[in-house]
Design an enzyme around this catalytic site. Structure first.
Site, PDB file in Angstrom:
ATOM      1  N   TYR A  52       0.872  -1.175   0.000  1.00 45.99           N
ATOM      2  CA  TYR A  52       0.000   0.000   0.000  1.00 45.99           C
ATOM      3  C   TYR A  52       0.906   1.219   0.000  1.00 45.99           C
ATOM      4  CZ  TYR A  52      -3.894   2.925   1.722  1.00 45.99           C
ATOM      5  OH  TYR A  52      -4.869   3.870   1.885  1.00 45.99           O
ATOM      6  N   TYR A  67     -11.566  -5.164   7.476  1.00 45.29           N
ATOM      7  CA  TYR A  67     -10.239  -4.786   7.969  1.00 45.29           C
ATOM      8  C   TYR A  67     -10.333  -3.637   8.975  1.00 45.29           C
ATOM      9  CZ  TYR A  67      -5.786  -2.416   8.207  1.00 45.29           C
ATOM     10  OH  TYR A  67      -4.674  -1.791   8.692  1.00 45.29           O
ATOM     11  N   HIS A  68     -10.998  -2.567   8.538  1.00 42.74           N
ATOM     12  CA  HIS A  68     -11.040  -1.345   9.345  1.00 42.74           C
ATOM     13  C   HIS A  68     -11.861  -1.504  10.612  1.00 42.74           C
ATOM     14  CE1 HIS A  68     -10.412  -0.537   5.099  1.00 42.74           C
ATOM     15  NE2 HIS A  68      -9.590   0.415   5.485  1.00 42.74           N
ATOM     16  N   LYS A 101     -10.102  16.741  17.457  1.00 38.44           N
ATOM     17  CA  LYS A 101      -9.383  16.114  16.346  1.00 38.44           C
ATOM     18  C   LYS A 101      -9.340  17.076  15.179  1.00 38.44           C
ATOM     19  CE  LYS A 101      -8.977  12.123  15.042  1.00 38.44           C
ATOM     20  NZ  LYS A 101      -7.544  12.021  15.244  1.00 38.44           N
ATOM     21  N   ASP A 112      -7.688  14.125   9.563  1.00 43.46           N
ATOM     22  CA  ASP A 112      -7.350  12.832  10.152  1.00 43.46           C
ATOM     23  C   ASP A 112      -8.596  12.099  10.653  1.00 43.46           C
ATOM     24  OD1 ASP A 112      -6.099  10.728  11.419  1.00 43.46           O
ATOM     25  OD2 ASP A 112      -5.509  11.910  13.170  1.00 43.46           O
ATOM     26  N   HIS A 172      -8.371   9.009  12.248  1.00 43.68           N
ATOM     27  CA  HIS A 172      -8.025   8.057  13.306  1.00 43.68           C
ATOM     28  C   HIS A 172      -8.695   8.487  14.598  1.00 43.68           C
ATOM     29  CE1 HIS A 172      -4.652   7.315  10.490  1.00 43.68           C
ATOM     30  NE2 HIS A 172      -4.782   6.068  10.915  1.00 43.68           N
TER      31      HIS A 172
HETATM   32  C1  B12 Z   1      -5.897   1.743  13.723  1.00 49.38           C
HETATM   33  C2  B12 Z   1      -5.240   2.498  12.582  1.00 49.38           C
HETATM   34  C3  B12 Z   1      -6.063   2.889  11.535  1.00 49.38           C
HETATM   35  C4  B12 Z   1      -7.573   2.659  11.530  1.00 49.38           C
HETATM   36  C5  B12 Z   1      -8.236   3.782  12.317  1.00 49.38           C
HETATM   37  C6  B12 Z   1      -9.493   3.382  13.031  1.00 49.38           C
HETATM   38  C7  B12 Z   1     -10.004   4.466  13.892  1.00 49.38           C
HETATM   39  N1  B12 Z   1     -11.283   4.751  13.803  1.00 49.38           N
HETATM   40  O1  B12 Z   1      -9.273   5.049  14.670  1.00 49.38           O
HETATM   41  C8  B12 Z   1      -7.831   2.673  10.017  1.00 49.38           C
HETATM   42  C9  B12 Z   1      -7.648   1.287   9.491  1.00 49.38           C
HETATM   43  C10 B12 Z   1      -9.192   3.198   9.617  1.00 49.38           C
HETATM   44  C11 B12 Z   1      -6.688   3.536   9.530  1.00 49.38           C
HETATM   45  C12 B12 Z   1      -6.710   4.211   8.344  1.00 49.38           C
HETATM   46  C13 B12 Z   1      -5.663   4.972   7.848  1.00 49.38           C
HETATM   47  N2  B12 Z   1      -4.445   5.078   8.377  1.00 49.38           N
HETATM   48 CO1  B12 Z   1      -3.975   4.322  10.076  1.00 49.38          CO
HETATM   49  N3  B12 Z   1      -3.331   3.491  11.584  1.00 49.38           N
HETATM   50  C14 B12 Z   1      -3.861   2.792  12.585  1.00 49.38           C
HETATM   51  C15 B12 Z   1      -2.810   2.273  13.574  1.00 49.38           C
HETATM   52  C16 B12 Z   1      -2.508   0.855  13.188  1.00 49.38           C
HETATM   53  C17 B12 Z   1      -3.194   2.317  15.042  1.00 49.38           C
HETATM   54  C18 B12 Z   1      -3.758   3.611  15.570  1.00 49.38           C
HETATM   55  C19 B12 Z   1      -4.613   3.349  16.783  1.00 49.38           C
HETATM   56  O2  B12 Z   1      -5.829   3.415  16.718  1.00 49.38           O
HETATM   57  N4  B12 Z   1      -4.021   2.978  17.915  1.00 49.38           N
HETATM   58  C20 B12 Z   1      -4.752   2.704  19.152  1.00 49.38           C
HETATM   59  C21 B12 Z   1      -5.004   4.021  19.899  1.00 49.38           C
HETATM   60  C22 B12 Z   1      -5.685   3.780  21.214  1.00 49.38           C
HETATM   61  O3  B12 Z   1      -3.759   4.584  20.099  1.00 49.38           O
HETATM   62  P1  B12 Z   1      -3.349   6.087  19.704  1.00 49.38           P
HETATM   63  O4  B12 Z   1      -4.348   6.714  18.846  1.00 49.38           O
HETATM   64  O5  B12 Z   1      -1.949   6.113  19.326  1.00 49.38           O
HETATM   65  O6  B12 Z   1      -3.543   6.818  21.125  1.00 49.38           O
HETATM   66  C23 B12 Z   1      -2.653   6.597  22.185  1.00 49.38           C
HETATM   67  C24 B12 Z   1      -1.569   7.654  22.264  1.00 49.38           C
HETATM   68  O7  B12 Z   1      -1.101   8.059  21.004  1.00 49.38           O
HETATM   69  C25 B12 Z   1      -2.182   8.746  23.045  1.00 49.38           C
HETATM   70  N5  B12 Z   1      -3.093   9.705  22.418  1.00 49.38           N
HETATM   71  C26 B12 Z   1      -3.582   9.756  21.178  1.00 49.38           C
HETATM   72  N6  B12 Z   1      -4.414  10.792  21.047  1.00 49.38           N
HETATM   73  C27 B12 Z   1      -4.448  11.424  22.214  1.00 49.38           C
HETATM   74  C28 B12 Z   1      -5.140  12.553  22.624  1.00 49.38           C
HETATM   75  C29 B12 Z   1      -5.006  12.993  23.934  1.00 49.38           C
HETATM   76  C30 B12 Z   1      -5.785  14.160  24.378  1.00 49.38           C
HETATM   77  C31 B12 Z   1      -4.163  12.305  24.816  1.00 49.38           C
HETATM   78  C32 B12 Z   1      -4.012  12.767  26.205  1.00 49.38           C
HETATM   79  C33 B12 Z   1      -3.456  11.176  24.401  1.00 49.38           C
HETATM   80  C34 B12 Z   1      -3.613  10.740  23.102  1.00 49.38           C
HETATM   81  O8  B12 Z   1      -2.922   8.029  23.990  1.00 49.38           O
HETATM   82  C35 B12 Z   1      -3.456   6.833  23.430  1.00 49.38           C
HETATM   83  C36 B12 Z   1      -3.352   5.738  24.428  1.00 49.38           C
HETATM   84  O9  B12 Z   1      -2.141   5.102  24.431  1.00 49.38           O
HETATM   85  C37 B12 Z   1      -1.619   3.240  13.276  1.00 49.38           C
HETATM   86  C38 B12 Z   1      -0.240   2.645  13.506  1.00 49.38           C
HETATM   87  C39 B12 Z   1       0.006   2.321  14.964  1.00 49.38           C
HETATM   88  N7  B12 Z   1       0.217   1.065  15.273  1.00 49.38           N
HETATM   89  O10 B12 Z   1      -0.048   3.195  15.790  1.00 49.38           O
HETATM   90  C40 B12 Z   1      -1.849   3.572  11.798  1.00 49.38           C
HETATM   91  C41 B12 Z   1      -1.426   4.959  11.202  1.00 49.38           C
HETATM   92  C42 B12 Z   1      -1.742   5.995  12.279  1.00 49.38           C
HETATM   93  N8  B12 Z   1      -2.276   5.119  10.025  1.00 49.38           N
HETATM   94  C43 B12 Z   1      -1.684   5.716   9.104  1.00 49.38           C
HETATM   95  C44 B12 Z   1      -2.269   6.037   7.851  1.00 49.38           C
HETATM   96  C45 B12 Z   1      -1.375   6.653   6.831  1.00 49.38           C
HETATM   97  C46 B12 Z   1      -3.617   5.785   7.579  1.00 49.38           C
HETATM   98  C47 B12 Z   1      -4.365   6.231   6.326  1.00 49.38           C
HETATM   99  C48 B12 Z   1      -4.299   7.724   6.205  1.00 49.38           C
HETATM  100  C49 B12 Z   1      -3.846   5.538   5.073  1.00 49.38           C
HETATM  101  C50 B12 Z   1      -4.334   6.134   3.804  1.00 49.38           C
HETATM  102  N9  B12 Z   1      -3.456   6.729   3.039  1.00 49.38           N
HETATM  103  O11 B12 Z   1      -5.482   6.063   3.501  1.00 49.38           O
HETATM  104  C51 B12 Z   1      -5.801   5.717   6.565  1.00 49.38           C
HETATM  105  C52 B12 Z   1      -6.866   6.782   6.536  1.00 49.38           C
HETATM  106  C53 B12 Z   1      -7.326   7.249   7.870  1.00 49.38           C
HETATM  107  C54 B12 Z   1      -7.923   8.619   7.945  1.00 49.38           C
HETATM  108  N10 B12 Z   1      -9.151   8.832   7.542  1.00 49.38           N
HETATM  109  O12 B12 Z   1      -7.279   9.526   8.409  1.00 49.38           O
HETATM  110  C55 B12 Z   1      -0.255   6.066   9.447  1.00 49.38           C
HETATM  111  C56 B12 Z   1      -0.019   7.550   9.724  1.00 49.38           C
HETATM  112  C57 B12 Z   1       1.342   7.970   9.206  1.00 49.38           C
HETATM  113  C58 B12 Z   1       1.916   9.221   9.735  1.00 49.38           C
HETATM  114  N11 B12 Z   1       1.481   9.778  10.845  1.00 49.38           N
HETATM  115  O13 B12 Z   1       2.827   9.698   9.154  1.00 49.38           O
HETATM  116  C59 B12 Z   1       0.031   5.090  10.645  1.00 49.38           C
HETATM  117  C60 B12 Z   1       1.040   5.592  11.654  1.00 49.38           C
HETATM  118  C61 B12 Z   1       0.482   3.752  10.041  1.00 49.38           C
HETATM  119  C62 B12 Z   1       1.766   3.878   9.250  1.00 49.38           C
HETATM  120  N12 B12 Z   1       2.885   3.625   9.852  1.00 49.38           N
HETATM  121  O14 B12 Z   1       1.731   4.188   8.097  1.00 49.38           O
HETATM  122  N13 B12 Z   1      -5.684   3.512  10.361  1.00 49.38           N
END
Ligand code: B12
Ligand code: GDP
Ligand code: MG
Lengths: 335, 668
Positions: free
Chosen positions: B18, B172-173, B542, B546, B548
């Protein structure tokens, strides 16, 4: 931030300065005893705001999920297009376990963030059993001093409509097609009949027609059973079908609201006064219970007293404060 | 044992990566090298403005152009993307949904320019809008209008581009948003049913051809680390889809009832800590979708080891491609018939999934079907609840994640010696370049032709004609992505999907130490409320395009559960809106969640606007995929704290947030 002068703040609220409105709302939410006097002072300063007397306080109530927030959003936008300004209070329940809340109504509303004539505030119920949020009564008064129309969104069917009657000039009950509970409540006379009934999600004409007919039937039964005819006998509550997502029926709703507001012209002051009396007494009895009420002479006496004092320029909050002091003094005197 | 090279081998699945970033030209180069490495299909990642229908010059596109994918604003860029890649020989998968009709129109128009008859085109448009509302977040229009675009694309291709997969029903999503295997099965199936029922309702497909439509449906599925259960899930999918096709749609040809699916394996479980472990996870997950010959994926794309750090570089993607190649070409997997037929264990687990998923399918159908269950928030809320349960299990240690909550000691890793270089970074200049290029494009095209094409598009949108026809014409006329989408926004409006958080029921916070921690947080907030007069109010925002939402949702729910009053408005809120909300709501704390990489543009912008609005004292924290160097910079600019996936202990985050509000209150 240092505490600001309530008089100054009131001026800014009346000119709809968002920062001042927000500060005023923060203040009325403040539950510390030491803040009560400032809240009372602020509300007193806002009491005769030019906007307040002419404005319209609209309550939107109904079961969760029927589209009240979405409707509020389109209603506010349409009212803005007609040149009037709008303040919204959206009340959501607090969690009993944690005391916290997720205030989600805003997520369903889409507004132009640069519009100075539109203001939305979410309020948690903060532990008020079934009732309007602690601060909602005051919040409505703050917004009424700043905006032409104030919309109060509350969840639930039951206790909260009874509360909303205290603060809204026009109580609007929102339901969706096929919501049997509400019809049953109306028929059984459990629920007071609102001033306006809205059947939202009337996206399909056929469904909408049927829902409106059902509701009309329920109202007839309710009347026949002698249900409390809402606030006054000369008003026949209109039933309006809307689709908040398609934006249909909104003009009819605004027209109905305007009609009701005009209908109230002669009685509005009295209606609001009645609401204030009930609010003041509610606050007092929540604080001091049956014993407080009977110690100060019982419900009827307190009501008469409240009417007199409010006429003399007291606000519900300051009145409640004074009643509390009197009660505590009385307690101190009894051995 | 058979002699090496003598046995009959099955044809391997299609291997994709991808990819796409920066510009059409840069992505074209990337595709050529990928193909040279033995990749057998293309998988195009578009940037968020293209996916949500904005041109690079739209204020909402700020910080997002060319970031997570390639920008395609008009036919010129689609042409450049496939330059030197003859479209009659490509198998192109496009992850595109709300604007799928438009991007396919551009693709068809480029084929026509290349002299390729559209009827020979092969590939896939994702085109599944339901899961956008539920998880992925690139929707534009309300459900009914979106569904109409979906069915327009399907009914067009079924005759005009017969080898095209017009839709990829995506589970998947859903898993990435927390779905359990049962939920993944059930919600994908109700989506497929919703789409097929809608196609039927158009009346455009004769009864006799309906099997053809069912036969063109394909799926895009996930595979998580519990890979035995996942293997069974794939077998359950095969069985359930056969049932739906036969019983609901009366399809008699078994070939048309076959469950055809592609896969991206789980990324949600890939960790920031000890990221090299992710390679092992990825390989195990790949087994789930390849081991069963009777339920094997048609196409696979794998995430990379540095998934949780940021965008993968070409080398990182190559490593994942090699994993596929080793399994397909070195191992003997493809020499055998189905390995599990007759296995009691696998069959029992498969049956269990079939039954539980079928029950949930009936539940959603009873509630009026997929669209209804999106609008009421029913499915979204279920996903949010499952995700909360998952995170709680990791935080409490009930679910082991190696390197995260167990076996955390590690020797220094050579792979992550220099973390900031361990990911792909996109040149920030791309944004401005693309804006300038767009301005040139608009000057050079025939503006009368554009006006006419847009008028035609608007007219068609108000009827029930197929939107593909005027869209292909608009593609040839030089219309831009933003113009196409804005024209339709005017007619159909936009849609904000339910967030699922308000009603999400979270189980009690556990027992023992976990419960004690929560109680302590709650009583601290209670004290703070008594001192401040008002319960601390927290705005979770948010900004940007984005989608996510997982992190923001889980932070919002957790904050509510420890006692904050929380305002959460869902995804895709502009900085202006966030600041207006902060002002009107009188919040004590603001948290911004950004995972799409636009944090350096958006977080400082929100902070600046807050200062302009007189809210400079309100502490701001940020979270998401934020490399340490960027985090450092944000903290220097006054952001109070930055959180990333490694901060999986939500209770610790909550404790910090309470500290912040407390010390701000003390300072006032
Ligand atoms: C799940 C996921 C998705 C899901 C999202 C589902 C959803 N509704 O959230 C789906 C499959 C839909 C998706 C899609 C896409 N994704 Co995505 N996705 C991920 C993934 C695997 C995990 C993110 C996640 O949900 N983690 C679980 C949550 C609980 O963790 P978190 O958000 O990180 O939050 C934690 C901390 O960061 C923090 N935190 C976060 N926010 C906040 C806010 C506050 C206030 C506080 C205090 C703390 C905090 O606390 C949380 C607890 O630990 C990441 C990679 C990864 N492993 O992290 C890629 C990732 C974020 N995705 C990515 C991409 C590119 C996409 C797409 C844009 C791809 C595309 N070109 O179409 C698409 C489109 C999404 C869009 N519309 O924006 C990239 C972003 C790249 C970048 N930043 O440079 C990543 C990093 C993957 C990669 N390495 O390429 N994705
Ligand atoms: N079909 C349809 N859905 C609506 C309508 N109004 C609101 N909704 C949807 O109903 C759900 C609940 O709406 P919301 O405004 O949050 O309801 P509230 O709980 O009463 O405030 C959301 O998914 C809305 O999109 C309408 O008129 N038609
Ligand atoms: Mg609501």
């Amino acid at each position: 931030m240092p505490p600001s002068d309530p008089g100054d703040d009131a001026q800014h609220v009346m000119s709809a300065d968002k920062a001042a409105v927000s500060r005023a709302l923060n203040l009325v939410e403040d539950r510390r005893p030491e803040s009560h006097a400032r809240v009372a002072e602020l509300l007193a300063a806002l009491k005769d705001a030019p906007k307040a007397a002419g404005g319209h306080r609209v309550g939107l109530t109904g079961p969760p999920g029927v589209g009240k927030s979405t409707l509020t959003s389109v209603l506010a936008r349409s009212v803005r297009q007609r040149g009037r300004t709008v303040g919204v209070v959206a009340v959501d329940p607090s969690s009993i376990r944690s005391g916290g809340s997720l205030l989600g109504d805003r997520a369903r509303m889409s507004f132009d963030p640069s519009d100075a004539g539109l203001f939305v505030r979410s309020l948690p119920t903060a532990g008020e059993v079934g009732g309007l949020a602690y601060a909602a009564n005051s919040a409505v008064r703050v917004l009424a001093a700043a905006y032409d129309m104030v919309v109060i969104e509350t969840t639930g069917v039951g206790q909260s409509e009874i509360d909303i009657v205290h603060v809204a000039d026009t109580v609007t009950l929102v339901i969706q097609p096929g919501s049997g509970d509400v019809l049953q409540f109306l028929k059984a006379g459990i629920m007071e009949i609102p001033d306006i009934l809205v059947v939202n999600k009337a996206d399909h004409e056929e469904l909408a027609r049927r829902a409106v007919a059902d509701l009309r039937g329920a109202l007839r039964t309710a009347h026949a059973a002698g249900a409390s005819g809402g606030q006054d006998a000369d008003w026949e509550p209109p039933i309006i079908a809307t689709s908040a997502t398609k934006g249909t029926g909104i003009d009819e709703l605004i027209d109905a609201l305007d009609r009701h507001r005009r209908h109230l012209e002669a009685t509005l002051a009295a209606r609001r006064r009645q609401g204030e009396v009930r609010w003041a007494l509610d606050l007092f009895s929540r604080k001091h219970g049956e014993h407080g009420v009977s110690t100060l002479g019982g419900v009827a006496a307190l009501k008469a007293r409240a009417e007199r004092d409010l006429d003399a320029g007291e606000t519900p909050l300051s009145l409640c404060e004074r009643l509390s002091r009197e009660y505590v003094e009385t307690l101190g005197k009894t051995p | 044992m058979a002699e090496y090279g003598k046995r009959q081998r099955d044809k391997p699945w299609i291997m994709r990566t991808y990819s796409g970033h920066s510009t059409a030209a840069a992505s074209n180069e990337l595709y050529r090298t990928n193909l040279a490495k033995g990749q057998t299909g293309l998988s195009v990642a578009f940037d968020l403005p293209t996916q949500t229908g904005y041109d690079p010059d739209d204020p909402l596109a700020r910080g997002e152009v060319g970031k997570v994918g390639v920008p395609v604003s008009h036919i010129g860029q689609m042409r450049a993307l496939f330059e030197g890649l003859p479209l009659d020989q490509m198998n192109t998968s496009m992850t595109i949904n709300a604007t799928a009709v438009w991007l396919l129109s551009l693709y068809v128009a480029v084929a026509e320019e290349q002299g390729v008859d559209p009827s020979v085109l092969r590939g896939t448009t994702q085109n599944d809008i339901i899961k956008e509302y539920l998880s992925r977040g690139t929707h534009i229009f309300p459900p009914v209008a979106s569904m109409r675009l979906t069915t327009d694309l399907i009914t067009y291709t079924v005759n005009e581009v017969p080898k095209w997969n017009p839709i990829n029903i995506c589970s998947y999503h859903l898993q990435e948003a927390g779905a359990t295997p049962t939920q993944e099965l059930a919600y994908a199936l109700v989506t497929a049913i919703g789409v097929l029922d809608a196609v039927k309702a158009t009346g455009r497909v004769p009864e006799s051809d309906f099997g053809k439509v069912v036969g063109r449906m394909s799926f895009f599925v996930n595979a998580g680390i519990r890979f035995v259960e996942e293997l069974c899930k794939m077998r359950a999918f095969v069985e359930l889809w056969d049932r739906v096709a036969q019983e609901r749609y009366g399809v008699t040809d078994p070939k048309q009832r076959r469950f055809r699916y592609g896969v991206q394996v789980n990324s949600l479980g890939l960790t920031e800590q000890q990221p090299e472990n992710n390679v092992i996870r990825i390989v195990l997950e790949m087994l789930a979708v390849t081991l069963s010959k009777d339920a094997r994926a048609r196409a696979i794309q794998l995430p990379a080891w540095n998934e949780a750090l940021g965008l993968p570089r070409p080398w990182d993607q190559q490593w994942s491609l090699r994993a596929q190649q080793i399994l397909a070409y070195e191992s003997d997997l493809l020499e055998y018939a189905d390995l599990f037929k007759g296995s009691e264990v696998v069959e029992a687990q498969t049956q269990h999934l079939v039954d539980s998923a079928w029950a949930e399918v009936q539940e959603v159908l009873k509630r009026g079907g997929a669209i209804e269950a999106v609008e009421t928030g029913y499915i979204k809320q279920k996903l949010v609840e499952s995700n909360a349960a998952r995170l709680r299990a990791i935080e409490n240690g009930d679910r082991i994640v190696v390197g995260v909550n167990k076996y955390i000691e590690s020797a220094p890793s050579p792979l992550t010696e220099n973390l900031d270089d361990a990911i792909l970074t996109v040149n920030p200049q791309v944004d401005a370049d693309q804006r300038a290029a767009l301005a040139r494009w608009k000057i050079e095209r025939d503006s009368a032709a554009v006006e006419k094409a847009l008028g035609e598009l608007e007219r068609a949108a108000k009827t029930d004609e197929n939107m593909m026809i005027p869209s292909i014409a608009a593609a040839h006329a030089g219309v831009t992505t933003g113009e196409w989408a804005n024209t339709l926004r005017q007619v159909w409006g936009e849609y904000r999907a339910p967030t699922g958080v308000a009603g999400a029921a979270v189980k009690t916070s556990g027992t023992g130490a976990a419960a004690e921690t929560i109680d302590k947080l709650r009583s601290r907030l209670h004290d703070l409320e008594a001192r401040m007069g008002r319960r601390p109010k927290f705005l979770v925002g948010k900004p940007g395009l984005d989608g996510h939402s997982n992190g923001a949702e889980q932070i919002a729910i957790k904050a509510r559960d420890v006692g904050f009053d929380v305002v959460y408005e869902g995804i895709r809120v502009s900085p202006e809106q966030i600041v207006a909300s902060a002002l009107e709501e009188g919040v004590h704390l603001i948290g911004l969640s950004i995972l799409s990489g636009s944090h350096l543009a958006l977080v400082p912008e929100v902070a600046q606007r807050l200062r302009d609005a007189g809210l400079g004292d309100v502490p701001v924290v940020a979270g998401g995929i934020i490399p340490e160097a960027d985090a450092e910079r944000l903290r220097r600019e006054g952001i109070a704290a930055v959180y990333t996936p490694k901060d999986f202990e939500l209770n610790n985050i909550m404790s910090d947030l309470i500290d912040l509000v407390d010390s701000q209150h003390a300072a006032e």
